[in-house]
Design a protein around this motif. Sequence first.
Motif, PDB file in Angstrom:
ATOM      1  N   MET A 149       0.805  -1.215   0.000  1.00 54.72           N
ATOM      2  CA  MET A 149       0.000   0.000   0.000  1.00 54.72           C
ATOM      3  C   MET A 149       0.840   1.267   0.000  1.00 54.72           C
ATOM      4  O   MET A 149       2.007   1.265   0.397  1.00 54.72           O
ATOM      5  N   LEU A 150       0.200   2.360  -0.412  1.00 55.91           N
ATOM      6  CA  LEU A 150       0.762   3.703  -0.367  1.00 55.91           C
ATOM      7  C   LEU A 150      -0.381   4.636   0.014  1.00 55.91           C
ATOM      8  O   LEU A 150      -1.543   4.249  -0.024  1.00 55.91           O
ATOM      9  N   THR A 151      -0.077   5.883   0.400  1.00 55.78           N
ATOM     10  CA  THR A 151      -1.182   6.753   0.817  1.00 55.78           C
ATOM     11  C   THR A 151      -1.749   7.569  -0.331  1.00 55.78           C
ATOM     12  O   THR A 151      -2.942   7.848  -0.364  1.00 55.78           O
ATOM     13  N   ASP A 152      -0.909   8.049  -1.270  1.00 53.76           N
ATOM     14  CA  ASP A 152      -1.366   8.916  -2.366  1.00 53.76           C
ATOM     15  C   ASP A 152      -2.166  10.089  -1.801  1.00 53.76           C
ATOM     16  O   ASP A 152      -3.176  10.493  -2.365  1.00 53.76           O
ATOM     17  N   SER A 153      -1.709  10.651  -0.683  1.00 54.32           N
ATOM     18  CA  SER A 153      -2.513  11.626   0.051  1.00 54.32           C
ATOM     19  C   SER A 153      -1.740  12.901   0.339  1.00 54.32           C
ATOM     20  O   SER A 153      -0.507  12.929   0.290  1.00 54.32           O
TER      21      SER A 153
END
Length: 469
Positions: A407-411
């Motif tokens: 996963m990654l946040t991309d936030s």
Amino acid sequence: MKKFMDKDFLLSNDTARHLYHDLCEDLPIIDYHCHLSPREIYEDVRYDNITELWLGADHYKWRQMRWAGVEERYITGDAPAKDKFIKWAETLEMAIGNPLYHWSHLELKKYFGYEDILNTDTAEQVWELTRGKLRDPSMSARNLIRASKVQVICTTDDPIDSLEWHRKIRKDAFEVQVLPAWRPDKAMNIDKEGFADYIARLSEVSGVDITDFDSLLTALDKRMDFFAANGCKVSDHGLSGIHYEDHTDAEVNAIIRKRLEGSALTDQEIRKYRAAFMLHQGRAAHKRGFVMQLHYGVQRDLNKRIYRALGPDAGIDAIGDSSSAVEMGRFLNSLEETGELPKTIIYSLNPNDNAAIGSVIGCFQDSSSVSKLQHGAAWWFNDHKEGMTEQLKSLASLGLLGHFIGMLTDSRSFTSYTRHEYFRRIMCDLIGVWVENGEYPADEKRLEAIVKGISYYNAKNYFDFCCNK
């Protein structure tokens, strides 16, 4: 009936609970793609209230508030911060089944110690609680990162960026690695308004007089070397689709000259330019050992009225359908033919592309790296329970889920790290169901390697990040 979001939230059986609580719950986080501001990290920003923290730049929430019929002044306008938050609480009440409902409550629980429900009845209480908590130094940007057990952050940075804040963070000896990521979209989008002005700025920053495609590549290479010298290990590209069009060097040089002279381009000319541009980016990433990330399948800025008022990233983007598995294969093969295909992660915003991605990248794996080409995590409109589950199942069916980098946040938010918890719970539940259904053995050694790998170790090794754990 299960209690709402208790410690076993999303974990439906004993195996899932064991995999999550005993194997991956406390692992660190490697956030290899996000939109956090390096300046805010350096300055260790503090927020006066939860509206600033949650609604200041979160177009996910803006979009849902518009869906609820909320007036724009309570979303991006001049309404008081408290009133905006109450409007968000009203919106959230109706968001059953939406990941924002879960994310909001995970964040309230983790960072504010609030374990009740946010709604119109409790909004006033939550406003006061969070405002009081945000006054504490432990709620600064860096301390939120520390509390989330983050080891590496890769931001998103334009080639003309000075990387001033990254260099200041490094000199400041912040224990979390904050690294730039190369994002040259403005140089690729030759059809966009402002392209010539951007090229002029790139020319100035690089010290290269950009008059054609060859000189553009020289300028980009200089800037890419500067990024590499400042710790960059990844490139990132936002694409409508992964396209390929036959072209010659002479054609592409003529195309960019035509555009810089102010003439409009044909659709085929745009495609030729973008194909040549992305092939160079792949080769450049390979040369420097960068991991190349390809994000595609987006329609951007559909609502022109809102775009004119607020600009990009305003909650008016959508899933696109311009992808082509044939062209994706041709693009990757063009790099493979010359031995210049870098480690590559491919994400599509369109979930219909999952199987195509898995089948195409399987053609280009080799012994230079474990799972050299990755099917990227469920992205944006897909980073919910169903979207994550379908991406995981597709990858498992067509490739090797055990080598997935997770996963990654991309936030843009410092409290979005609960998305990693959300993902890990969903991943552990899926694997737990397979084990309890007799579809995979209850082999503790292998399950531990798979779950810990997907949660943390695979990303650490894939990107070659220097982490302590």
